[in-house]
Design a protein around this motif. Sequence first.
Motif, PDB file in Angstrom:
ATOM      1  N   HIS A 146      18.066  40.159  39.968  1.00  0.00           N
ATOM      2  CA  HIS A 146      17.574  38.796  39.864  1.00  0.00           C
ATOM      3  C   HIS A 146      17.809  38.071  41.183  1.00  0.00           C
ATOM      4  N   PRO A 147      17.103  36.965  41.421  1.00  0.00           N
ATOM      5  CA  PRO A 147      17.277  36.255  42.695  1.00  0.00           C
ATOM      6  C   PRO A 147      18.730  35.925  43.025  1.00  0.00           C
ATOM      7  N   GLU A 148      19.538  35.660  42.016  1.00  0.00           N
ATOM      8  CA  GLU A 148      20.952  35.328  42.292  1.00  0.00           C
ATOM      9  C   GLU A 148      21.754  36.529  42.789  1.00  0.00           C
ATOM     10  N   ASP A 149      21.165  37.741  42.684  1.00  0.00           N
ATOM     11  CA  ASP A 149      21.833  38.929  43.237  1.00  0.00           C
ATOM     12  C   ASP A 149      21.570  39.076  44.737  1.00  0.00           C
ATOM     13  N   SER A 150      20.685  38.244  45.263  1.00  0.00           N
ATOM     14  CA  SER A 150      20.404  38.286  46.703  1.00  0.00           C
ATOM     15  C   SER A 150      21.685  37.995  47.461  1.00  0.00           C
ATOM     16  N   SER A 151      22.040  38.887  48.352  1.00  0.00           N
ATOM     17  CA  SER A 151      23.303  38.747  49.078  1.00  0.00           C
ATOM     18  C   SER A 151      23.386  39.838  50.147  1.00  0.00           C
ATOM     19  N   PHE A 152      24.480  39.840  50.838  1.00  0.00           N
ATOM     20  CA  PHE A 152      24.781  40.871  51.850  1.00  0.00           C
ATOM     21  C   PHE A 152      25.811  41.803  51.220  1.00  0.00           C
ATOM     22  N   TYR A 153      25.451  43.053  51.049  1.00  0.00           N
ATOM     23  CA  TYR A 153      26.343  44.020  50.417  1.00  0.00           C
ATOM     24  C   TYR A 153      26.908  44.940  51.497  1.00  0.00           C
ATOM     25  N   ILE A 154      28.220  45.049  51.508  1.00  0.00           N
ATOM     26  CA  ILE A 154      28.890  45.841  52.536  1.00  0.00           C
ATOM     27  C   ILE A 154      29.818  46.860  51.872  1.00  0.00           C
ATOM     28  N   CYS A 155      29.766  48.082  52.364  1.00  0.00           N
ATOM     29  CA  CYS A 155      30.697  49.085  51.855  1.00  0.00           C
ATOM     30  C   CYS A 155      31.743  49.366  52.915  1.00  0.00           C
ATOM     31  N   LEU A 158      20.116  42.261  50.758  1.00  0.00           N
ATOM     32  CA  LEU A 158      19.231  42.370  49.596  1.00  0.00           C
ATOM     33  C   LEU A 158      18.612  41.007  49.301  1.00  0.00           C
ATOM     34  N   THR A 159      17.304  40.993  49.212  1.00  0.00           N
ATOM     35  CA  THR A 159      16.577  39.778  48.822  1.00  0.00           C
ATOM     36  C   THR A 159      15.753  40.110  47.592  1.00  0.00           C
ATOM     37  N   VAL A 160      15.991  39.358  46.528  1.00  0.00           N
ATOM     38  CA  VAL A 160      15.252  39.569  45.279  1.00  0.00           C
ATOM     39  C   VAL A 160      14.291  38.406  45.098  1.00  0.00           C
ATOM     40  N   THR A 161      13.012  38.715  44.986  1.00  0.00           N
ATOM     41  CA  THR A 161      12.001  37.639  44.903  1.00  0.00           C
ATOM     42  C   THR A 161      11.548  37.421  43.459  1.00  0.00           C
ATOM     43  N   SER A 208      27.978  54.549  57.567  1.00  0.00           N
ATOM     44  CA  SER A 208      26.586  54.082  57.619  1.00  0.00           C
ATOM     45  C   SER A 208      26.166  53.574  56.252  1.00  0.00           C
ATOM     46  N   GLN A 209      25.187  52.697  56.256  1.00  0.00           N
ATOM     47  CA  GLN A 209      24.606  52.198  55.017  1.00  0.00           C
ATOM     48  C   GLN A 209      23.102  52.272  55.125  1.00  0.00           C
ATOM     49  N   HIS A 210      22.495  52.534  53.990  1.00  0.00           N
ATOM     50  CA  HIS A 210      21.033  52.599  53.965  1.00  0.00           C
ATOM     51  C   HIS A 210      20.520  52.074  52.638  1.00  0.00           C
ATOM     52  N   PRO A 211      19.538  51.177  52.618  1.00  0.00           N
ATOM     53  CA  PRO A 211      18.851  50.640  53.794  1.00  0.00           C
ATOM     54  C   PRO A 211      19.641  49.494  54.419  1.00  0.00           C
ATOM     55  N   SER A 212      19.232  49.043  55.571  1.00  0.00           N
ATOM     56  CA  SER A 212      19.898  47.904  56.196  1.00  0.00           C
ATOM     57  C   SER A 212      19.393  46.598  55.594  1.00  0.00           C
ATOM     58  N   TRP A 213      18.176  46.626  55.078  1.00  0.00           N
ATOM     59  CA  TRP A 213      17.681  45.458  54.357  1.00  0.00           C
ATOM     60  C   TRP A 213      16.650  45.938  53.345  1.00  0.00           C
ATOM     61  N   VAL A 214      16.539  45.188  52.263  1.00  0.00           N
ATOM     62  CA  VAL A 214      15.583  45.536  51.221  1.00  0.00           C
ATOM     63  C   VAL A 214      15.141  44.266  50.503  1.00  0.00           C
ATOM     64  N   ILE A 215      13.850  44.222  50.209  1.00  0.00           N
ATOM     65  CA  ILE A 215      13.281  43.132  49.416  1.00  0.00           C
ATOM     66  C   ILE A 215      12.723  43.766  48.151  1.00  0.00           C
ATOM     67  N   CYS A 216      13.098  43.235  47.009  1.00  0.00           N
ATOM     68  CA  CYS A 216      12.580  43.797  45.769  1.00  0.00           C
ATOM     69  C   CYS A 216      12.184  42.676  44.812  1.00  0.00           C
ATOM     70  N   LYS A 217      11.390  43.048  43.835  1.00  0.00           N
ATOM     71  CA  LYS A 217      10.951  42.058  42.847  1.00  0.00           C
ATOM     72  C   LYS A 217      11.994  41.941  41.739  1.00  0.00           C
ATOM     73  N   SER A 218      12.042  40.774  41.157  1.00  0.00           N
ATOM     74  CA  SER A 218      12.968  40.513  40.067  1.00  0.00           C
ATOM     75  C   SER A 218      12.720  41.504  38.936  1.00  0.00           C
ATOM     76  N   GLY A 219      13.795  42.081  38.391  1.00  0.00           N
ATOM     77  CA  GLY A 219      13.670  43.032  37.297  1.00  0.00           C
ATOM     78  C   GLY A 219      13.716  44.486  37.711  1.00  0.00           C
ATOM     79  N   THR A 220      13.542  44.742  38.997  1.00  0.00           N
ATOM     80  CA  THR A 220      13.599  46.126  39.474  1.00  0.00           C
ATOM     81  C   THR A 220      15.030  46.483  39.866  1.00  0.00           C
TER      82      THR A 220
END
Lengths: 116, 111
Positions: free
Chosen positions: A85-94, A113-116, A5-17
Amino acid sequence: GAVVSQHPSWVICKSGTSVKIECRSLDFQATTMFWYRQFPKQSLMLMATSNEGSKATYEQGVEKDKFLINHASLTLSTLTVTSAHPEDSSFYICSARDQVQPYEQYFGPGTRLTVT
Amino acid sequence: SQKIEQNSEALNIQEGKTATLTCNYTNYSPAYLQWYRQDPGRGPVFLLLIRENEKEKRKERLKVTFDTTLKQSLFHITASQPADSATYLCALAGGSYIPTFGRGTSLIVHP
């Protein structure tokens, strides 16, 4: 069959966090866990391999200070994306592998992961 | 450098036909090859593994062949169904048991 399992399944965060993603093997002990990143229509790119109780081995080009991996137990590994950063936005799979069947990896459902 | 090639164009077939997907590789001597299924927004699901000394493997409607001389694997789904529509990934691994993945081929089965 083995479940990861993975958690969370999706996340939106602000740049720098920073964002932490958890990966758990639910019904087996995972001596080795892998973290992948996948961009749209691209292959899975291995970021790092982690063995329980030891430091992760990072692939060439992956910044270990940016992508912190902890594999503290046989059922849990975490990936922390620091100062995202926005360029880190991607699909991360373990994925996880047990000792008995080293040929087989069991994948988690992924984290978007979506970085805004 | 090591390369794994899968057809980037989607494969469209009619329900009931056999789908055949191709995986070619170069600069690699794999100990085994795997095929995975990946649905949109999901992690890959393991389907079949074939070792370097095996020519063919079957599992229900799935068949995999492995030709180490041609450096190619073929993945067949017989009697295909719309539910088989997904992206299929080929992965190769050596003695480290850490697979390298191809980009995958999208299969679309039309009813």
